[in-house]
Every structure is written in C-alpha cells, then in structure tokens.
Design an enzyme around this catalytic site. Structure first.
Site, PDB file in Angstrom:
ATOM      1  CB  SER A  65      -0.886   0.024   1.250  1.00 33.31           C
ATOM      2  OG  SER A  65      -0.098   0.306   2.407  1.00 33.31           O
ATOM      3  CG  ASP A  66       1.238   5.939  -1.284  1.00 30.30           C
ATOM      4  OD1 ASP A  66       2.200   6.064  -0.498  1.00 30.30           O
ATOM      5  OD2 ASP A  66       0.990   6.762  -2.183  1.00 30.30           O
ATOM      6  CD1 TRP A  67       4.951   4.937   4.990  1.00 29.49           C
ATOM      7  CD2 TRP A  67       4.749   3.793   3.101  1.00 29.49           C
ATOM      8  NE1 TRP A  67       6.007   4.046   4.924  1.00 29.49           N
ATOM      9  CE2 TRP A  67       5.907   3.330   3.778  1.00 29.49           C
ATOM     10  CE3 TRP A  67       4.422   3.194   1.882  1.00 29.49           C
ATOM     11  CZ2 TRP A  67       6.727   2.319   3.289  1.00 29.49           C
ATOM     12  CZ3 TRP A  67       5.240   2.185   1.385  1.00 29.49           C
ATOM     13  CH2 TRP A  67       6.374   1.761   2.089  1.00 29.49           C
TER      14      TRP A  67
END
Length: 759
Positions: A230-232
């Site tokens: 995931s993106d953060w």
C-alpha cells in the site's frame, strides 16, 4: 541458498502470518526470528535514497541520511534514453546495497493529466508509451543489483488534492489506453519486485481493495508475481484489501489490522489459502534480497558526476534565436548571471522525493571551477519578499552586459507532494525581472528550474530558453557545459507546454469537487488533445533544439501489407548537417486511416530512437511496431483491436515537426469482433468489408424503391445524395418500414450476416 517458502509458511502461526502483512515500523517489514525470517528495509526513491537512520521518527518525516540527489523524472524522461535510465537505476541499486535497503520506492510513473498536479516533477510524461519505456529501463537497472523496486502509484492517481479519498472516475478505454500502459510495460519488461497501490478510489472503489485492479489486471493479465504494497496509509478495509490482492500494508498498524486478519480467518471470512499466498509473495521478495545481497558501492563523488551526465543528456533547449547559444568562453567577463537560482539552485522536489543532499553544484560554482569569470547579481528574492534594490540593480547591470543569463523558475513552495498548483504562473517578481531586463538588453537567455510547465509572458522578448527542470545535485555543471557548448543539448520535452493554464484539457475538471474527479477529457490529454483541437501551444511534446541540425531521409517499411500479428520494421536515415557533433531523437507516430468511426487521436507515439552523429555523418535507425502500435482498446471484446485498413507512419523531430511519412495496410486477424443487431446502422456495415458485401442487396432494394420513378421536381427536392445519407444512418430495424422486410426476414439477415462475420 535455495529456500522452500511454502514449507516455511506451513511452520508459521496464524498470528505470525497476519503480522507479516503489515510493517514493523515506518520503513521495515516484520521479522519472525524463531524461523529465521529477517526484517528488511524499504526506502523512498527514485531521485536518490531518502533513507532514515536507525533513530528515525515513527512518522518518517525527519531528516534522512546524506545521499546523492539524482534528476527528477520530469527531466530524465526528456532524455528519451533507456540505456541512460538503466545506468542510473543500477547506480542507485548499488547505493541501496551499501545502505542495506531491500526495496526502493519508485519509479513514480503516473501520467501527467494536468500541468497543475503538485507531484508532476516525479512523473515521467503525458505519454504512456514513453513513460513505460523509461520506467522499465530504470527498474531493470535497479534490480540488476538484486534490489527491489516498487512502481507507483497504481493507478489513475494524477492529483494531490484529496488524494486519499477522492474517486477518479474514468471509462475503461481511457484507463487501458492512457493510465495503464506505462505500468503494464514496466511489469512485463522490467518485472518489478513490488507494485505500490495508490490512495485514491477508482470509479468508487479504493485502489487498495480493488480486485479488478490488483488481481484481475495486474496478476492475471500482466503476470505480476511480486507483492503489492500500500501507499503509506492507503488501506481502507484491511481484510477486503487482502482478498483483492493487497499484500503488505505500510506503515505499521500497531497490530490493529493484524488482529483483523486473524479474526477473519477464524470466522471464515478470509480463506487461509489467501493469507498463505500473500505471505509467500512477501517472503519470496524478502529472501531474494537477503540471500542474494552483495557489497554495494556508494561513491558519492563518482555518482555526483553521473548526475551531471544524466542532466546534460536530458535538459531541453526550447529556444535559440539567432544562435545566441552556445556562449563563448572568451566573452565570460561580459556575461551577466542574474537570479538566486544561479547561486542556490532549485534542483529537487518536495515530499517523499526530497533528498538530504550531500553536495550541490550551482551554475556559479561550475563557472568558477571552469575559470569563467562571469558577473552576478541576485535580481529577485526567491521567497518573493519585496526588495526595492534588487530589480534596479539587475536592470542597470544588464545594460552593461553583452549577454544576460537569467536563472529563474518555481520556488519549492509552488509544487510539492501533498497539494496541487493553482495555475502555471511563475512568481511575479521573476516575470517582471525578465521583462524589464529584456527591455535594456536584446541578448537574454532564461534558464528554467521547475517541475512542470510554466507560462512565459516574456517568451517573445528573450532569445534563448534552456529548460533544466529539477536536475539533481550537479545541476550547475550540466547548465554551464550546455550554455558554453561543452555539451550539445539533446533532450526533448516529455510533455506539452500550453500557452496558458486554461488551455489544458482538464481545466474544467481538475481537481474535482473533493469527492469525485471526472476524467471527462478521456484519452485526450497532452498532445493528443492539442492535436485534435488544432490548438497553438508554447512548446509541443517532443520538442528540443540542438547546436547542430539534422536531416531525415529514406523512410522505409519492411512491408506495405501486414497482419496485425506481424511486426513492422521502420527505418529512417538521419544525417547531421551541421558543424558539431550532436544527438537526435527520432520519434515515430502512428495515425489510423481505416475510415472506421472509432474515436482515435490524430497520432500517437509508438517508438523512438536516439542517435549520436558527428558532422556530416549519417546513420540508419530502425524501430519496431507491433499490434499494440496500431490498436485501441475495444470494450466490446475486452481486448486490443487493430481495425483492418490503412495507417500512416510519421517520423518526426517532435509531434508537430513531422519530417517523413509512409503508409501501411494492416489486416486484422481478430474474429467475431464486429457483430450486427437490429439497431446497427447501415453505415457501420458499409465500413466493414464482409458486412458491406452482405448489405449490398439491401442497399439496392432501398435505392430502387426510393429512387425509382421520380418526376423532375421530386429529383430536385430529394437528391440522390440526400437519400444515400438517410440510408447510411438508418438502423436495420427500419428496413421493415422502408423496403417492407418482415421481422423474421430482418432477424434471418442479422443471423446470416453474423455467421459470415464470425468466419
């Protein structure tokens, strides 16, 4: 070491498996010490290592280690040089090894939908083909060192406003033709270890839990076999994301989502097999790095020189009226440098791409190192503070100079991760400075520092413009070498520069209302839009000047007739007709001329080649086109389809500077693509060779019945052309009324025609 990953997974407890699906902290994966599973580190990139040391804060926002800052994607794409990007990638891979970083988070290859996206400096291009070639090469370079990459942000993420919740609403054909191809090419050719899903929703569904995106397309269609991260902070619902194909959640969730996974398995909501497969994917990449790790090289000085090499190959000479460039070294003492960016350049973007740079070479530094005694005045305050002395001082000094070089552009605060630009304007004090100096000196060159296009109200008042973009820590070395002719500019724009903000195709739909953003322009972004509109732009896609000139000749095709399954070789001879050595980028565009009514761009980039030539030297460059070069995404069959017919092949120095053309006939091998029904209009049938033959009796009956016996006055009021036009737009169901076909006869005609079409 050969490891049995499946056996290792069998030895793990449910809690250990669930725990491995989220981070240990901001930058590390979790270990399972009892089984010898190590923790590995990931780090921001690809403009250089933004690695935090062991004392990193839990939010990952504090200062990172000293590192080398490479040019941003907005510049490197202008090199049109895959080999150069592979070299850069390999060098950064070496640095990762030296710092024990297993995966570097990049490259960022989202499409530049609007020039206002705050993160455009990270992205490569408005064109998916160019972005894909450059990205795949970079990935190959990094991963040649056994370090992983994480291509991002997948997908349809072309703005910063409300990026964590806003829905990008876009039709499938546009997604397939514009927003997917760069990712697809990188996955298939670069084979990245990981893919980072984006924050946004796509047509209402979060990317982090979008099964169509992460499993159906990415894994099943494209063959991706690494893990999806995931993106953060992009995770919405963890278990739903896991089922959809999201493997690793970053950063650490504090154990919250780990417990959700455990509970879902115990309740039967999540199948154990899905979790096991996820863990296998993560472990395979972890051990690929750990077991294959070698010593890395982090020679900052050598890499500093490579940054200059990349920047020189990529900077774009936009304007060179009366050959004001290159400057002569003997005239150095009569040359005036103006602008803060000459002394303290802007060379990188903000946010996760920001590098704690160990060393920066400005234009003044580089000039001094070469023994060039140029003069300098500040001219403006980059923070736009008013100083009544700066402008008059610069204007007065400019009156005495032979040539004035103004180093201008966008301050850090104008573009960054986290927010978008409001317009394309440069700071007013810089625009005024350029205009006022141009009034007192006719030999003005502007050197730009920016991450995306800017408006240029002074464009006709200056003789030269060098686009530096964000060129990395050796920015000054590259600028001086290009300005004084030690190197010949060879970069070409990877995006269009519109005249003004309101010209861009997304002007009315960017960035949306905060909940949704409608991609109403469809596939018409960048040059595709400006071509279709026949609109004047400031500088077109693919534009870039040189200190020499190039002539194109002998455009040849390997065949004039091909099947869509064949490959077409296209060759063109390029000759350096000038007096200095230089490099030319030959761009190959394809235009569909089949006569179908499918909406297609005027032309699309499908191949390119960069060639170096000495004065008077000629070389033949050869490029290859395949089915995808001619095809569009056909939503009815869910596949790429190249209609049978004629296509125009154009070789150009930019998308508007087309030098040579040739035509090729492509025959489609697709079966059953075109089918008719009672609402199919006759025009559609007449454009298809098989259907047209089937329709011949109907057309004859109609024309005989409607145009048979007519008086002279009837012929004047109802022309043959009018009747033919009516016929062409008539649906098959209307034949019942006009030639008195029965329902069963219409149905039989449709059935028999579709049988012929299926053959």
């Amino acid at each position: 070491m050969k490891r049995n990953i499946k056996d290792l997974v069998k030895q793990m407890t449910l809690e250990e498996k669930a725990g491995l699906c989220s981070g240990l902290d901001f930058w590390h994966t979790k270990p399972v010490e009892r089984l010898g599973i190590p923790s590995v580190m990931v780090s921001d990139g690809p403009c250089g290592l933004r690695k935090q040391d062991d004392k990193a804060d839990h939010l990952g926002v504090n200062e990172s280690i000293k590192a080398v800052c490479y040019p941003s994607g907005c510049l490197t794409a202008c090199s049109f040089d895959p080999e150069l990007l592979e070299k850069e990638g390999a060098t950064i891979g070496d640095e990762c090894l030296a710092e024990n970083v297993a995966v570097i988070l990049g490259p960022a290859l989202n499409i530049k939908r609007s020039p206002l996206c705050g993160r455009n400096f990270e992205y490569f291009s408005e064109d998916p083909y160019l972005a894909g070639v450059i990205s795949a090469s970079y990935v190959k370079g990094v991963q040649s060192k056994n370090v992983g990459t994480s291509i991002k942000h997948f997908a349809v993420n072309s703005q910063e406003y409300r990026r964590m919740s806003c829905s990008s609403n876009v039709d499938e054909r546009t997604i397939r033709e514009i927003y997917f191809p760069a990712f697809e090419k990188t996955v298939k050719e670069g084979k990245p270890d990981t893919v980072m899903c984006s924050y946004n929703r796509i047509n209402g569904v979060f990317a982090s839990e979008n099964k169509w995106l992460l499993t159906d397309v990415l894994r099943k269609e494209w063959g991706f076999d690494g893990y999806v991260v995931s993106d953060w902070g992009a995770v919405n619902k963890r278990v739903e994301g896991l089922v959809a194909g999201l493997d690793l959640e970053m950063p650490a969730s504090g154990g919250t989502t780990d417990r959700q996974i455990v509970e879902a398995v115990k309740s039967g909501k999540l199948k154990q097999a899905v979790l096991d497969k996820t863990v296998e994917r993560i472990l395979r990449i972890v051990f690929k790095f750990v077991d294959g790790k070698t010593e890395g090289n982090f020679d900052k000085e050598a890499h500093h020189k490579l940054v200059a090499e990349i920047a020189k190959e990529s900077m774009v000479l936009l304007k060179n009226e009366k050959n004001i460039l290159p400057l002569k070294e003997k005239d150095a003492e009569s040359i005036l440098f103006v602008g803060e960016f000459a002394k303290t350049p802007r060379y990188e973007g903000g946010g996760s791409a920001h590098i704690n740079t160990w060393k920066v070479t400005s234009a003044l530094d580089a000039a001094k190192a070469c023994g060039l005694k140029v003069n300098y005045v500040q001219g403006y305050d980059v923070k736009e503070k008013k100083d009544k002395k700066l402008l008059p001082e610069a204007v007065e000094a400019s009156k005495k100079a032979k040539t004035v070089v103004i180093f201008a552009g966008l301050p850090d605060s104008y573009e960054s991760e986290g927010y978008d630009r409001k317009d394309m304007k440069m700071p007013q004090n810089q625009d005024v400075l350029i205009s006022e100096i141009a009034k007192v000196n006719k030999n003005v060159v502007v050197v730009l520092h920016n991450g995306s296009p800017v408006e240029m109200p002074w464009v006709n008042d200056v003789k030269g413009i060098l686009e530096s973009y964000l060129a990395g820590e050796s920015v000054g070395t590259a600028q001086i070498d290009l300005l004084f002719g030690k190197a010949n500019p060879s970069g070409k724009l990877a995006e269009t520069f519109p005249v003004k903000t309101s010209d861009n195709p997304t002007f009315l739909n960017f960035p949306g209302n905060g909940h949704d953003v409608n991609y109403a322009e469809g596939m018409y972004i960048g040059y595709r839009y400006y071509d279709k509109k026949e609109m004047k732009v400031q500088f077109p896609f693919g534009h870039g000047l040189s200190y020499t000139t190039f002539e194109y000749s002998d455009l040849k095709l390997s065949s004039k007739n091909i099947l869509d399954t064949d490959k077409l070789e296209v060759s063109v001879k390029v000759t350096n007709t000038g007096k200095v050595s230089g490099k030319e980028i030959v761009q190959l565009y394809v235009t569909e001329l089949t006569g179908t009514h499918e909406d297609r761009p005027v032309k699309e980039l499908k191949a390119f080649a960069k060639v170096q030539l000495n004065p008077k030297e000629s070389k033949v460059v050869t490029m290859t086109l395949d089915k995808r070069s001619f095809a569009f995404w056909n939503t009815e069959i869910g596949d790429w389809y190249a209609p049978t017919g004629e296509y125009l092949i154009s070789a150009g120095a930019s998308c508007t500077d087309i030098r040579l053309t040739a035509k090729v006939n492509v025959t489609s091998t697709a079966k059953g693509v075109f089918k008719i029904n009672e609402n199919t209009v006759l025009e559609e049938m007449l454009e298809h060779p098989v259907a047209a033959k089937c329709a011949e009796p109907l057309v004859k009956n109609f024309m005989d019945g409607m145009l048979g016996d007519r008086s002279e006055s009837e012929k004047e009021s109802v022309s043959d052309e009018m009747m033919l036009a009516m016929l062409r737009s008539m649906p098959l169901r209307a034949l019942r009324s006009f030639i008195h076909m029965k329902d069963e006869e219409v149905a039989k005609f449709i059935e028999e025609t579709n049988k012929e079409l299926s053959k």
